[in-house]
Design an enzyme around this catalytic site. Structure first.
Site, PDB file in Angstrom:
ATOM      1  N   GLU A   1       0.773  -1.395   0.067  1.00 24.13           N
ATOM      2  CA  GLU A   1       0.013   0.056   0.028  1.00 24.13           C
ATOM      3  C   GLU A   1       0.821   1.336   0.234  1.00 24.13           C
ATOM      4  O   GLU A   1       0.240   2.384  -0.432  1.00 24.13           O
ATOM      5  CB  GLU A   1      -0.840   0.177   1.256  1.00 24.13           C
ATOM      6  CG  GLU A   1      -2.261  -0.825   1.083  1.00 24.13           C
ATOM      7  CD  GLU A   1      -1.837  -2.202   1.497  1.00 24.13           C
ATOM      8  OE1 GLU A   1      -2.772  -3.025   0.996  1.00 24.13           O
ATOM      9  OE2 GLU A   1      -0.853  -2.678   1.795  1.00 24.13           O
TER      10      GLU A   1
ATOM     11  N   ASP B   1      -7.658  -5.535  -3.436  1.00 25.64           N
ATOM     12  CA  ASP B   1      -6.924  -5.913  -2.399  1.00 25.64           C
ATOM     13  C   ASP B   1      -7.268  -7.506  -1.941  1.00 25.64           C
ATOM     14  O   ASP B   1      -7.355  -7.835  -0.768  1.00 25.64           O
ATOM     15  CB  ASP B   1      -6.996  -4.991  -1.098  1.00 25.64           C
ATOM     16  CG  ASP B   1      -5.796  -5.177  -0.002  1.00 25.64           C
ATOM     17  OD1 ASP B   1      -5.044  -5.995  -0.389  1.00 25.64           O
ATOM     18  OD2 ASP B   1      -6.089  -5.132   1.133  1.00 25.64           O
TER      19      ASP B   1
ATOM     20  N   CYS C   1      -3.899   4.008  12.240  1.00 19.89           N
ATOM     21  CA  CYS C   1      -3.441   3.568  13.645  1.00 19.89           C
ATOM     22  C   CYS C   1      -4.425   4.186  14.539  1.00 19.89           C
ATOM     23  O   CYS C   1      -4.783   3.460  15.466  1.00 19.89           O
ATOM     24  CB  CYS C   1      -2.187   4.452  14.017  1.00 19.89           C
ATOM     25  SG  CYS C   1      -0.806   3.883  13.370  1.00 19.89           S
TER      26      CYS C   1
END
Length: 733
Positions: free
Chosen positions: A221, A343, A656
């Site tokens: 990515e 993906d 995150c």
């Protein structure tokens, strides 16, 4: 570097090698036993005394778990049956060990001659006495935490490999290191990165074949060109490297594999972006055929219009590739998803099995990758033998058995061809029908036990191609995969569509024998045993055993955290143990924090080991963020500034800290920043918290952009206060 020494085990005979009234074994007897193939735990000359012959003959010493999948074929089946469907309800906690860092835990432990070797977050390696969990030594490779934001899916590690007295670990920042299995001291270290300008990481477990340590890398990515590399196990010298996607089209392809692949890519933007195709997890090996099988990941970018002018199969993305372990030469490939745009990696667990198909014994390879199909492939030739979807899907209607290609549902799947650039709901979505959590196979039942996902998401083409960045971004993917709403009710509706299953799949009939539904995705990998058992941990904090033949639940205990890793079982001193590496984290719990909260668990990294009659107590969970409450300053930003901050946050910080600043609890929820942290917000953004794993965004966000992000977080803090007040009022009524 913190290390604790391990006293030599060479001089003493483990209890498992003694019998009542037995005459002590002399060195000649031991040598004879070793030649005859007896369990080397009778007199291990050194810790981790493992080689290829010993792994190939793993069934002769079922008490050990000497490689990631236990055997080279990666079936994750144990012949042990002291714990079985008749007594598993007597299983109790034998011991536990607390890991240093409470983030995602994904490792498969290795157990050799009474010693367990495993890893925790940031690639820290632990050697434990497998009988009682006592720490023998610990090795911290001091992973560069300033690069934590360059890792796709949390600071996870999937375990070590052992060979000839050494322990091998791939470090998050891209190093491969060898450690002395006796002392915990570093023997050698190599930097595996092919390009230091790219965000190349390692989360997978090494495999060792014919004296070569083989490791792949992550980072598709972020714009990485995929490859897998073999290093000499004794010296760390690079032996060979196999690239999975072409490099600069102006240069000659590297070998036969790249000659084939180069013909399936168009333009040169893939070279600028990197191409992707990282080999970040699964491998298996057939000693008889001398073939190494690797699973290859997604493209960079996801959008084939931008990546390759919307043309070509883009080999070897989303492929299984067979290569020669001696020199890294290409042998054959099978591409599960030509021209991948969703993906749909093929990095998921690859296992080797001999199956009887149409009255003929076949050497097959089996995989259940992200795209939702279960594949049975001839592992000698790469011929597709059968394929069937194991969950509901809408991107394809089946597999054309003449060509081996998926029959793509163009009206649904091909979002990049829509001139109006409308969003399309596609299933499965980017975490797939099955992600990295390993499946297992039981030769007694003939079933494969798959930890499956049921999920969908909106895919939408976007204009232009954003510049490559070292930080993962939902916009950098060149595909808008759908933003989650900020309101709780909207989130609940999405969460209801993201569920999980344990599926017992018959690979011959290509149908489910039984299923167990779960409330959310990202449940643990599986282990099957000769005791007619399947073990699995769950996202909502349980460890469970099912009857392998019927799916009946036979045993369950709390884990005090979500469990993602696959369990293992081993035997020491005549007693069978089952170990779960437990600890919530990873991609789902960080990026989709709002949805992972549905699991109701917190990170609590630990090793949990069970045995019959175990009476140990599960340690209490201490939530390090439990007392954090919003302390926002006055909101001074304009609506335009807040809107900009939302976009910047979701493109730069959400991987995150969660989409829309809703954390899943693995890292701090930024809606609950303290007064002091609000005051020093810019300093934190620019590197004040690097030692804690918070990277610096200097050069990525300027001061005005950082302030926009801050104003958005202040606004979200007030939103949280309102939600908490409303919930309190509802509870009072």
């Amino acid at each position: 570097m913190k290390q604790i020494g391990l006293a030599s085990r060479a001089a003493r005979l483990p209890e498992s090698g003694r019998a009542s009234g037995a005459v002590p074994l002399n060195s000649l007897c031991i040598a004879i036993l070793l030649v005859l193939g007896s369990t080397t735990s009778l007199a291990a000359p050194q810790p981790a005394a493992v080689d290829g012959a010993r792994i190939a003959a793993a069934d002769k010493e079922p008490g050990n778990w000497m490689s990631t999948g236990r055997t080279y074929d990666e079936q994750r089946f144990s012949p042990l049956k002291q714990v079985n469907d008749g007594n598993v309800d007597k299983l109790g906690l034998a011991w536990s060990y607390k890991l240093d860092i409470d983030r995602g835990v994904e490792a498969t432990p290795i157990v050799v001659d009474g010693v367990m070797y495993t890893t925790g977050p940031f690639s820290i390696v632990y050697a434990l006495d497998a009988r009682n969990g006592k720490l023998l030594w610990k090795y911290d490779p001091q992973s560069d935490r300033s690069r934590a934001g360059e890792a796709c899916c949390d600071a996870v590690n999937r375990g070590v490999a052992v060979w000839n007295g050494k322990v091998y670990v791939g470090v998050l920042d891209g190093r491969l290191e060898a450690i002395d299995a006796k002392t915990g001291q570093k023997v050698w270290s190599v930097d595996t990165r092919s390009d230091h300008t790219r965000s190349i990481t390692i989360t997978g477990a090494p495999r060792i074949v014919k004296g070569k340590v083989i490791i792949g890398n992550g980072g598709a990515e972020f714009g990485v060109r995929g490859y897998i590399t073999a290093y000499d196990a004794e010296t760390g010298k690079q032996d060979w490297r196999f690239f999975t996607v072409p490099g600069d089209p102006k240069e000659m392809p590297e070998g036969k594999g790249m000659e084939i692949a180069a013909k399936t890519w168009f333009g040169n933007n893939y070279h600028k972006q990197g191409g992707g195709g990282t080999v970040w997890d699964s491998m298996s090996y057939d000693p008889e055929l001398n073939l190494l099988y690797i699973g290859v990941g997604n493209g960079s970018s996801w959008n084939p219009r931008i990546r390759s002018e919307g043309k070509g199969d883009n080999l070897f993305l989303s492929s299984i590739v067979a290569i020669k372990p001696d020199n890294g030469e290409y042998v054959w490939h099978y591409q599960t998803t030509p021209g991948d745009a969703w993906d749909y990696t093929a990095t998921q667990h690859i296992m080797l099995v001999d199956l009887e198909l149409d009255g003929k014994k076949r050497k097959v390879l089996m995989q259940a990758p992200k795209n939702g199909f279960f594949y049975v492939i001839d592992r000698e030739t790469g011929e597709l033998l059968s394929a069937k979807n194991f969950i509901p899907i809408n991107w394809a209607t089946g597999i054309d058995m003449k060509t081996g290609r998926p029959i793509r549902n163009e009206k649904v799947a091909e979002y990049w061809k829509d001139p109006e650039k409308k969003a399309r709901l596609i299933q499965p979505a980017f975490w797939g029908a099955h992600d990295w959590q390993p499946m297992s196979y039981n030769p007694q039942t003939g079933l494969v036990y798959i930890p499956a996902h049921i999920m969908s998401a909106m895919y939408q083409d976007v204009d232009g191609a954003p510049p490559r960045s070292k930080f993962k971004s939902i916009y950098q993917l060149d595909v808008n995969t759908g933003m989650m709403p900020e309101d709780p009710e909207g989130l609940r509706k999405i969460a209801d569509t993201w569920t999980g299953k344990l599926i017992a799949w018959d690979p011959v009939k290509q149908e489910a024998a039984w299923e167990v539904p779960y409330t959310t995705i990202f449940n643990g990998g599986t282990l099957s045993t000769a005791g007619n058992l399947v073990f699995e941990g769950t996202a909502n904090g349980r460890v469970v055993a099912y009857a392998a033949d019927t799916g009946k639940k036979l045993w369950e205990q709390p884990a005090n955290t979500g469990v993602m890793a696959a369990p293992v079982t081993y035997e020491v001193d005549g007693e069978q143990y089952v170990t779960f590496m437990a600890g919530w984290g990873g991609a789902f719990s960080t990026f989709a924090g709002a949805l992972s909260l549905r699991a109701g668990v917190k990170p609590n990294a630990q090793v949990l080991t069970y045995k019959l009659g175990g009476t140990a107590t599960l340690p209490d969970l201490k939530d390090r963020f439990a007392d954090r409450k919003p302390e926002p300053p006055k909101l001074t930003g304009t609506q335009a500034q807040i809107d900009q901050g939302r976009e910047l946050f979701n493109s730069s910080c959400s991987q995150c800290h969660g989409i829309n600043a809703i954390s899943g609890g693995v890292v701090p929820d930024l809606r609950t920043l303290s007064k002091e942290n609000h005051e020093r917000f810019l300093g934190i953004v620019y590197g004040a918290r690097i030692p804690d794993g918070m990277p610096s965004f200097e050069g990525h966000l300027d001061a005005k952009q950082a302030e926009a992000v801050h104003q958005y977080l202040i606004k979200r803090a007030y939103d949280l206060q309102e939600q908490q007040a409303a919930a309190k009022k509802t509870a009072a009524n």
